[in-house]
Design a protein around this motif. Structure first.
Motif, mmCIF file in Angstrom:
data_model
loop_
_atom_site.group_PDB
_atom_site.id
_atom_site.type_symbol
_atom_site.label_atom_id
_atom_site.label_comp_id
_atom_site.label_asym_id
_atom_site.label_seq_id
_atom_site.Cartn_x
_atom_site.Cartn_y
_atom_site.Cartn_z
ATOM 1 N N VAL A 117 0.840 -1.183 0.000
ATOM 2 C CA VAL A 117 0.000 0.000 0.000
ATOM 3 C C VAL A 117 0.881 1.241 0.000
ATOM 4 N N SER A 118 0.260 2.371 -0.119
ATOM 5 C CA SER A 118 0.964 3.641 -0.175
ATOM 6 C C SER A 118 1.808 3.861 1.070
ATOM 7 N N HIS A 119 2.948 4.524 0.885
ATOM 8 C CA HIS A 119 3.779 4.887 2.021
ATOM 9 C C HIS A 119 3.302 6.183 2.667
ATOM 10 N N PRO B 114 -1.898 7.797 6.399
ATOM 11 C CA PRO B 114 -3.315 8.137 6.284
ATOM 12 C C PRO B 114 -3.681 9.249 7.246
ATOM 13 N N VAL B 115 -4.732 9.993 6.895
ATOM 14 C CA VAL B 115 -5.213 11.078 7.750
ATOM 15 C C VAL B 115 -6.697 10.824 8.020
ATOM 16 N N PRO B 116 -7.009 9.908 8.941
ATOM 17 C CA PRO B 116 -8.411 9.579 9.193
ATOM 18 C C PRO B 116 -9.118 10.684 9.955
ATOM 19 N N VAL C 233 -1.715 4.725 11.369
ATOM 20 C CA VAL C 233 -2.380 5.537 12.378
ATOM 21 C C VAL C 233 -3.358 4.663 13.139
ATOM 22 N N ALA C 234 -3.325 4.750 14.466
ATOM 23 C CA ALA C 234 -4.409 4.220 15.290
ATOM 24 C C ALA C 234 -5.412 5.356 15.445
ATOM 25 N N ALA C 235 -6.651 5.097 15.052
ATOM 26 C CA ALA C 235 -7.673 6.144 15.059
ATOM 27 C C ALA C 235 -8.949 5.584 15.650
ATOM 28 N N ALA D 12 -6.447 0.338 13.393
ATOM 29 C CA ALA D 12 -5.074 0.623 12.994
ATOM 30 C C ALA D 12 -5.086 0.635 11.476
ATOM 31 N N ILE D 13 -4.839 1.802 10.890
ATOM 32 C CA ILE D 13 -5.007 2.004 9.454
ATOM 33 C C ILE D 13 -3.650 2.294 8.836
ATOM 34 N N GLU D 14 -3.272 1.501 7.827
ATOM 35 C CA GLU D 14 -2.004 1.746 7.138
ATOM 36 C C GLU D 14 -2.194 2.710 5.987
ATOM 37 N N ALA D 15 -3.335 2.678 5.344
ATOM 38 C CA ALA D 15 -3.680 3.569 4.242
ATOM 39 C C ALA D 15 -5.175 3.446 4.018
ATOM 40 N N PRO D 16 -5.777 4.392 3.293
ATOM 41 C CA PRO D 16 -7.209 4.241 3.015
ATOM 42 C C PRO D 16 -7.509 2.876 2.397
ATOM 43 N N GLY D 17 -8.452 2.164 2.995
ATOM 44 C CA GLY D 17 -8.801 0.848 2.498
ATOM 45 C C GLY D 17 -7.889 -0.262 2.967
ATOM 46 N N ALA D 18 -6.928 0.038 3.824
ATOM 47 C CA ALA D 18 -5.976 -0.969 4.313
ATOM 48 C C ALA D 18 -5.980 -0.964 5.840
ATOM 49 N N THR D 19 -7.031 -1.540 6.430
ATOM 50 C CA THR D 19 -7.159 -1.629 7.879
ATOM 51 C C THR D 19 -6.418 -2.857 8.372
#
Length: 266
Positions: free
Chosen positions: A151-153, A156-158, A242-244, A252-259
């Motif tokens: 996924v993207s490096h 994410p900004v949830p 990000v933990a959001a 815990a989200i690594e990128a949009p759509g990648a939980t």
């Protein structure tokens, strides 16, 4: 995959809960150490098994253990769990942990047969049950399976009231492995993680992801009494995530759509 007749007996371990492990983990997380009691999931720093070096397999895990199923060429994955607190575990408490096999389930996934094993830990103080944990683990035999696409490096900004951005570098993973006495090579041996187990890099510990999700309510002053968490995909060292969350739960989200991890708490 045959585990017929596998029925390990329960086991008990008693420990005086000291402050040193919590102080050490607080240092890893760059926060002040808890003052009086163990936050939920911080019991993972206690009741540790410390096998001899000759008892370990090529992956760093013990070759044998009371709750390790008799599966050849066994590969282990952290899947999730649940934790309920009736009364906090305090520093200075003498706690007995009773471990028992709660359930097993054989399922077939895209990679073949998977054995789901749930181990229940009941924590007792002065004869009273203070907390119950169930931990779900998945075992499979055979060669590594393909991993999720990279996924993207970009971090994410949830949109969430609570957020905790983090990038787990190899030093952090090493320190967490040391604190939990986890010798699984996927967390510190990049050549093994990528070439033998087929990962995209050093793997961030599933328990660490769960702990970070639970840091959100703790740092907000919200006391979680019951919680559950579920691993969905690996996170690799050096990748921002990000933990959001909110008072209802966290991701815990690594990128949009990648939980990578979901958590709920009450």
């Amino acid at each position: 995959m045959n585990i017929g007749g596998w029925a390990p007996e329960p086991a008990e371990t008693t420990e005086l809960i000291g402050t040193a492990p919590s102080i050490a983990l607080a240092g890893v997380l760059d926060v002040a150490a808890p003052a009086d009691e163990l936050p939920p999931l911080w019991q993972w720093l206690h009741f540790l098994e410390r096998p001899a070096q000759h008892e370990l397999g090529p992956d760093g895990h013990p070759l044998e253990g009371r709750f390790l199923p008799p599966v050849p060429n066994r590969r282990r994955m952290f899947a999730g769990g649940r934790f309920t607190v009736h009364s906090p575990i305090r520093y200075g408490d003498t706690i007995t942990r009773r471990a028992e096999l709660a359930s097993t389930a054989l399922k077939r996934g895209r990679s073949g047969e998977l054995l789901f094993v749930t181990v229940r830990h009941t924590f007792v103080r002065d004869g009273d049950e203070v907390a119950v944990e169930e931990q779900d683990l998945v075992y499979r035999s055979g060669d590594p399976v393909s991993r999720p696409a990279q996924v993207s490096h970009e971090s994410p900004v949830p949109e969430a009231p609570w957020t905790l951005p983090i990038t787990a570098d190899p030093v952090l993973l090493f320190r967490f492995s040391a604190l939990t006495y986890n010798a699984h090579r996927i967390h510190y041996d990049e050549a093994y993680a990528t070439q033998i187990e087929g990962h995209g890099g050093l793997v961030v510990h599933g328990p660490l992801l769960a702990m970070l999700c639970l840091e959100l309510p703790r740092r907000a002053g919200h006391r979680a009494r019951a919680l559950s968490f579920r691993a969905q995909r690996p996170v690799y060292a050096g990748r921002p995530f990000v933990a959001a969350g909110s008072p209802d739960g966290a991701l815990a989200i690594e990128a949009p759509g990648a939980t990578a991890m979901t958590a709920t708490f009450a």
